[in-house]
Design a protein around this motif. Structure first.
Motif, PDB file in Angstrom:
ATOM      1  N   TRP A 275       7.261   3.951   1.899  1.00  0.00           N
ATOM      2  CA  TRP A 275       7.501   5.355   1.568  1.00  0.00           C
ATOM      3  C   TRP A 275       8.960   5.725   1.824  1.00  0.00           C
ATOM      4  O   TRP A 275       9.581   6.458   1.036  1.00  0.00           O
ATOM      5  CB  TRP A 275       6.574   6.236   2.400  1.00  0.00           C
TER       6      TRP A 275
ATOM      7  N   LEU B  85      -2.422   5.998   7.073  1.00  0.00           N
ATOM      8  CA  LEU B  85      -2.367   4.645   6.527  1.00  0.00           C
ATOM      9  C   LEU B  85      -1.965   3.652   7.615  1.00  0.00           C
ATOM     10  O   LEU B  85      -2.574   2.575   7.755  1.00  0.00           O
ATOM     11  CB  LEU B  85      -1.366   4.598   5.369  1.00  0.00           C
TER      12      LEU B  85
ATOM     13  N   ALA C 167       2.724   1.719  -3.268  1.00  0.00           N
ATOM     14  CA  ALA C 167       1.808   2.180  -4.308  1.00  0.00           C
ATOM     15  C   ALA C 167       1.476   3.660  -4.141  1.00  0.00           C
ATOM     16  O   ALA C 167       1.407   4.424  -5.121  1.00  0.00           O
ATOM     17  CB  ALA C 167       0.534   1.346  -4.286  1.00  0.00           C
ATOM     18  N   LEU C 168       1.285   4.103  -2.915  1.00  0.00           N
ATOM     19  CA  LEU C 168       1.014   5.519  -2.677  1.00  0.00           C
ATOM     20  C   LEU C 168       2.210   6.394  -3.036  1.00  0.00           C
ATOM     21  O   LEU C 168       2.043   7.541  -3.466  1.00  0.00           O
ATOM     22  CB  LEU C 168       0.643   5.737  -1.204  1.00  0.00           C
ATOM     23  N   ALA C 169       3.405   5.840  -2.864  1.00  0.00           N
ATOM     24  CA  ALA C 169       4.617   6.609  -3.142  1.00  0.00           C
ATOM     25  C   ALA C 169       4.943   6.675  -4.631  1.00  0.00           C
ATOM     26  O   ALA C 169       5.749   7.521  -5.048  1.00  0.00           O
ATOM     27  CB  ALA C 169       5.797   6.009  -2.386  1.00  0.00           C
TER      28      ALA C 169
ATOM     29  N   PRO D 223       2.058   9.265  -9.798  1.00  0.00           N
ATOM     30  CA  PRO D 223       0.697   9.066 -10.309  1.00  0.00           C
ATOM     31  C   PRO D 223       0.691   8.575 -11.755  1.00  0.00           C
ATOM     32  O   PRO D 223       1.410   9.110 -12.605  1.00  0.00           O
ATOM     33  CB  PRO D 223       0.059  10.452 -10.176  1.00  0.00           C
TER      34      PRO D 223
ATOM     35  N   TRP E  30       0.842  -1.208   0.000  1.00  0.00           N
ATOM     36  CA  TRP E  30       0.000   0.000   0.000  1.00  0.00           C
ATOM     37  C   TRP E  30       0.878   1.259   0.000  1.00  0.00           C
ATOM     38  O   TRP E  30       0.631   2.201  -0.754  1.00  0.00           O
ATOM     39  CB  TRP E  30      -0.903   0.022   1.227  1.00  0.00           C
ATOM     40  N   SER E  31       1.867   1.261   0.880  1.00  0.00           N
ATOM     41  CA  SER E  31       2.727   2.423   1.008  1.00  0.00           C
ATOM     42  C   SER E  31       3.539   2.643  -0.269  1.00  0.00           C
ATOM     43  O   SER E  31       3.697   3.788  -0.735  1.00  0.00           O
ATOM     44  CB  SER E  31       3.668   2.246   2.203  1.00  0.00           C
TER      45      SER E  31
ATOM     46  N   ILE F  45       0.508  11.552   5.052  1.00  0.00           N
ATOM     47  CA  ILE F  45       0.001  10.456   4.219  1.00  0.00           C
ATOM     48  C   ILE F  45       0.153   9.111   4.925  1.00  0.00           C
ATOM     49  O   ILE F  45      -0.787   8.306   4.976  1.00  0.00           O
ATOM     50  CB  ILE F  45       0.743  10.426   2.858  1.00  0.00           C
ATOM     51  N   ILE F  46       1.324   8.857   5.484  1.00  0.00           N
ATOM     52  CA  ILE F  46       1.632   7.525   6.012  1.00  0.00           C
ATOM     53  C   ILE F  46       1.051   7.302   7.403  1.00  0.00           C
ATOM     54  O   ILE F  46       0.644   6.187   7.737  1.00  0.00           O
ATOM     55  CB  ILE F  46       3.158   7.306   6.016  1.00  0.00           C
TER      56      ILE F  46
END
Length: 310
Positions: A277, A292, A152-154, A157, A149-150, A288-289
């Protein structure tokens, strides 16, 4: 409960192909399995267990014998009314019999089965594989998902997460989840011997000694360290990774004095949210983290509480 005969029959066929190289105890035990697989009577299950107990020794995997020692006899189907009329009236079960029924239900609520570890790994490796719960991958996935998840968020885009980074996290999750299980069983070995569901764990059953467990743990932690120093932004990731070790070490003890040990487990299992991240940017964006991570902790608190009540 799932009928174990198909598994046994498959295993028996593989053993028969190697019969010329097996020791007598293995051959005798295999004949027990063949007898179980070929008989239509559920009573044969208990005859097979007795047969296996006769041939159990240091060369026969204990899981093969122990796996069927808690299998309850199948209840005979209810017969017709005319047959019921022939039976004498029975008094309601006593409190003792009810307690025994509950005990039997508890002992068989998590029925042991033969897994790929028992069928394919060398005998000397099997206790260590079970100690690391390699045959139960859900724990590895639960540790890996926050990393994914982390990461992917990092990612930028519109792009996919870094595949090499996810591969490192996968190896790290497999290794460190196994290390956590080893530490847990080392702490709980005396308690595990008194609990039906955990009596077959390698340390509780005596398949692995404490000295061997320490050596295995050292190997696991060394592998985990190798993964950690392979991450980008090595020093920063090393600091974050090392910060999780106290949680890994103290979680088994929290079950003794803290009413919500699953909360500590949540802090431990979701540490990968920080790592993904950190490995991408060499820094942490707490806005952000942190949400999460706390969401993952809440998630773990929920699923581990449900698991504890099963």
């Amino acid at each position: 409960m799932v009928n174990p005969r198909p598994v046994l029959s498959s295993w028996s066929r593989r053993l028969l192909k190697r019969q010329s190289t097996l020791e007598p105890s293995w051959i005798a035990a295999n004949q027990c399995f063949v007898h179980m697989g070929s008989s239509a009577s559920w009573q044969s299950t208990h005859e097979t267990i007795s047969c296996l107990r006769l041939h159990q020794n240091s060369t026969l995997p204990r899981i093969a014998v122990r796996s069927f020692q808690t299998v309850p006899p199948r209840q005979a189907p209810h017969s017709s009314k005319s047959n019921n009329d022939q039976q004498p009236n029975r008094s309601p079960p006593s409190d003792d019999s009810t307690a025994n029924d509950k005990t039997t239900s508890f002992q068989t609520s998590d029925p042991p089965v033969l897994t790929w570890v028992d069928q394919y790994l060398p005998i000397s490796w099997q206790p260590y594989a079970r100690l690391a719960r390699i045959d139960k991958p859900i724990g590895t996935w639960l540790l890996l998902w926050p990393c994914g998840w982390s990461t992917a968020l990092a990612a930028t885009p519109g792009t996919l997460p870094d595949a090499s980074l996810l591969a490192l996290f996968g190896l790290g999750a497999l290794t460190m989840r196994g290390a956590g299980c080893t530490i847990n069983d080392m702490w709980d070995r005396d308690v595990d011997r008194a609990v039906a569901r955990t009596q077959t764990r390698p340390l509780a059953a005596g398949d692995v000694t404490m000295k061997q467990a320490w050596a295995f743990l050292a190997l696991q932690l060394t592998t985990g360290l190798g993964v950690l120093v392979s991450l980008p932004h090595t020093w920063y990731c090393f600091q974050w990774g090392a910060a999780s070790l106290p949680l890994v070490a103290i979680y088994p003890t929290t079950k003794r004095f803290f009413p919500y040990p699953q909360l500590v487990l949540g802090f431990t299992m979701n540490w990968g949210a920080w790592m993904g991240w950190a490995a991408t940017y060499g820094s942490i964006d707490y806005s952000i983290i942190a949400p999460l991570y706390l969401s993952g902790v809440s998630w773990t608190l929920l699923y581990d509480t449900i698991y504890a009540h099963q």
